[in-house]
Design a protein around this motif. Sequence first.
Motif, PDB file in Angstrom:
ATOM      1  N   PHE A 353       0.840  -1.197   0.000  1.00  0.00           N
ATOM      2  CA  PHE A 353       0.000   0.000   0.000  1.00  0.00           C
ATOM      3  C   PHE A 353       0.873   1.245   0.000  1.00  0.00           C
ATOM      4  N   GLU A 358      -0.628   0.071  -3.904  1.00  0.00           N
ATOM      5  CA  GLU A 358      -2.016   0.414  -4.191  1.00  0.00           C
ATOM      6  C   GLU A 358      -2.490   1.498  -3.226  1.00  0.00           C
ATOM      7  N   VAL A 364      -0.350   4.926   4.745  1.00  0.00           N
ATOM      8  CA  VAL A 364      -0.140   3.519   5.069  1.00  0.00           C
ATOM      9  C   VAL A 364      -0.404   3.258   6.546  1.00  0.00           C
ATOM     10  N   VAL A 367      -3.980   2.770   7.192  1.00  0.00           N
ATOM     11  CA  VAL A 367      -4.413   1.445   6.734  1.00  0.00           C
ATOM     12  C   VAL A 367      -4.065   0.396   7.770  1.00  0.00           C
TER      13      VAL A 367
END
Length: 891
Positions: A353, A358, A364, A367
């Motif tokens: 990520f 992505e 990050v 996430v």
Amino acid sequence: MKAIRRFTVRPVLPEPLLPLSELARNLRWSWHTETRDLFQAVDPEGWQAAGGDPVRLLGSVSAARLAELTGDRRFLRRLAAVADDLDDYLHGRRWYQAHSGAPGDHDPEGSEFPTAVAYFSPEFGVTAALPQYSGGLGILAGDHLKAASDLGVPLIGVGLLYRHGYFRQSLSREGWQQEHYPLLDPNELPVSLLREPDGAPCQVSLALPGGRSLRAHIWMAQVGRVPLLMLDSDVEENGPGERDVTDRLYGGGSEHRLLQEMLLGIGGVRAVRAYCRLTGHPAPEVFHTNEGHAGFLGLERIRELGEPPERGGQDLDFDAALEAVRAGTVFTTHTPVPAGIDRFDRELVARHFGDRGELAGVPVEKVLQLGMETYPGGEPNLFNMAVMGLRLAQRANGVSTLHGAVSRGMFAGLWPGFDAAEVPITSVTNGVHAPTWVAPEVFRLGAGQIGASRAEDALSVGGSQRWDAVADIPDADIWELRRELREQLVLEVRERLRASWRQRGAGAAELGWIDGVLDPDVLTIGFARRVPSYKRLTLMLRDRDRLMELLLHPTRPVQIVVAGKAHPADDGGKRLVQELVKFADDPRVRHRIVFLPDYGMAMAQKLYPGCDVWLNNPLRPLEACGTSGMKAALNGCLNLSVLDGWWDEWFEPDFGWAIPTADGSATDDDRRDELEAGALYELIENRVAPRFYDRGAGGLPQRWIEMVRRTLTTLGPKVLAGRMVREYVERLYAPAARAHRSLNADTARELASWKGRVRVGWPHVAVDHVEALEQSAAGGTAELGSTLALRVRVALGALQPDDVEVQAVSGRVDSDDAIADAQAFPLKPAGGPDLEGRWVYEGPLSLDRTGPFGYTVRILPAHPLLATSADLGLVALPTEGTGEGAGVLMR
């Protein structure tokens, strides 16, 4: 010689037969008897050879036969009637459209129900002709789509297309499970490629580390009214590693699984957007994550909302986008044990990520925080997909009442300070799609009683009055049907057993004994499911001598049909399969117990109706639901099960048996299995078999037949997938749609800002002092019906009374002063702040029950847009010495 390339040559259907193509491409045929009968009439031998798959049938039927059918007026009339029926099914008003909360053309967003729902699952078991499932999770997902179609729910299914499916199972001569992965050609499956207006395949793409890309095409299966989108990474533009991402269901190592789940979640959202763009389908307001495998879908929706308006976004920062995403997301967990959850190394997730992978632009660290196990006992370096699913969804549920309770306990660490009963995970008990799983013979018996259309409604929509009509069917008809279904199963078992032994290397001369396997007049018990250790495939073998006595009883014999697959990486499960197979190979009992390899939907549709008793003996409470017993029940098969999953919820002695459990903490595993196996033998020998063989007038087992009636009339309406989907719509989808609509860009920002302010200020929130005024109690006692006037002094720090709710929580207490059956009552601000910044709250507390009674006080965050008071996982409770009245005893 071996071909260097393979492709499919499709026949050109004559004009009068063109409706056959649409009928074959819509998977409604998999549960619609008239459509299947029509295709069988096209070519009975070809239908058998095609395994009941219309697409394969039409790919093999001869031009001469097609020309013959073109001139067959009777066949053309049948074709027209079935095609018209499909058209009515696809476009008519159904339960959803007729409901007062349904979206209307004039004001779709003014409705109670969502305009559309996207339903994500890693596997879908719709039909054996589309083998994209491994077990119960996939079958449940397929039944969810079918029931949604029957009810008219505007659902879009999203999954992956695995080129090798799960696996096909066979046995070695020694009984060891062997796996085979036949290649599936999408062109030979009942699916079509989603294409752009210029005819090019529609494609989604994910960015991978190192500048690589993962591309996928979108195949679509039409499940009645519901489109099922399946992403396929076998695309020429992909490198070899990326092409194999969707090779096998639940295959590969950690990175392989992570890429599958990124493609399912992130790529799945992009596939939904493409589908809606190309077809005009309404965009989903609600996203339903079926298990944690698809959890990354929430991250893609956060990325979308962070885009500027000119690119379709709302320019929201991460926290505001998270609130908007949570509002419209439903998460269903099917896992009763932490070991069943996908967890990835933190660094592996981080590498995929951010700016080098992505979701560029999405932090990050944000996430990672969503999946971190930041609670006591959690692993700090693991990313937990179920934890992320719960944090990304405002509404979550387990799949039975018991499983909901287990899930609340398992995930309680995410809501510290709250009792497990208050953890915001509800339950919707699974159901099964009756038109798929009820044998045609059972349907015809019901249709003869109440009519075909009412029988169809009873199976798809429910309604206890329709099921009550079973009471009027004569005993003899029910018993004759049960024997017919048992006889069909016997023939099916012999055919499959012979094929299995040929695969195991046996010659035809060795297999004469198979013609005597099973007896259509003997009590038949079924056991079929996946083979993890907790389902205890071999519990029945605990006392082999006693099992042999049951199988070979001179007047009340029992026969058992067993099937199931162990995961390819589970050698322990494979050993269980081998142990069962070796017992079933014993010449003394092989006519009474069989193991059938390659358990799947086609086998199951014969197995459930043909059994008299369905056995389930998992370790309680590790069976989340256990829908196989539901499918058996719909065919008049009685359940013999541990009180786990759905059986714990709906068991009654009038229509089945409960296997006593020895699951106390003081019982070791070996002793527990010994006790529960003994209870199982005892039930079969003294309760089940005598009732089956106790014959009355006309040679009928009248008490058994009455249990079959009660199974159908009482359980029938409950176990339907239609009931399940209605509950999802009314209890979860509709509230999620309302929450989604309430959170526009401004309110999402406001809510995120408020939450941030509350989290920062919460360490300064405290219950400072509690006292009970006008207390008539003396010596720690009070009278029933009296009232305590509570006064509480609280510290709110920088927060205001509008930011919190102060509650009194009361109920009976146990010997440790823990409050049971707690009830919460809000207290009202009565003054403040004082010089120390304290606020005073007051309110009455009614003493409405006798016995040991206690109360406490707590402070919770409060906001109109919170789904539950536990939403933030924040609570302030009194500390020791807070004040008098922390507990009151009354008699």
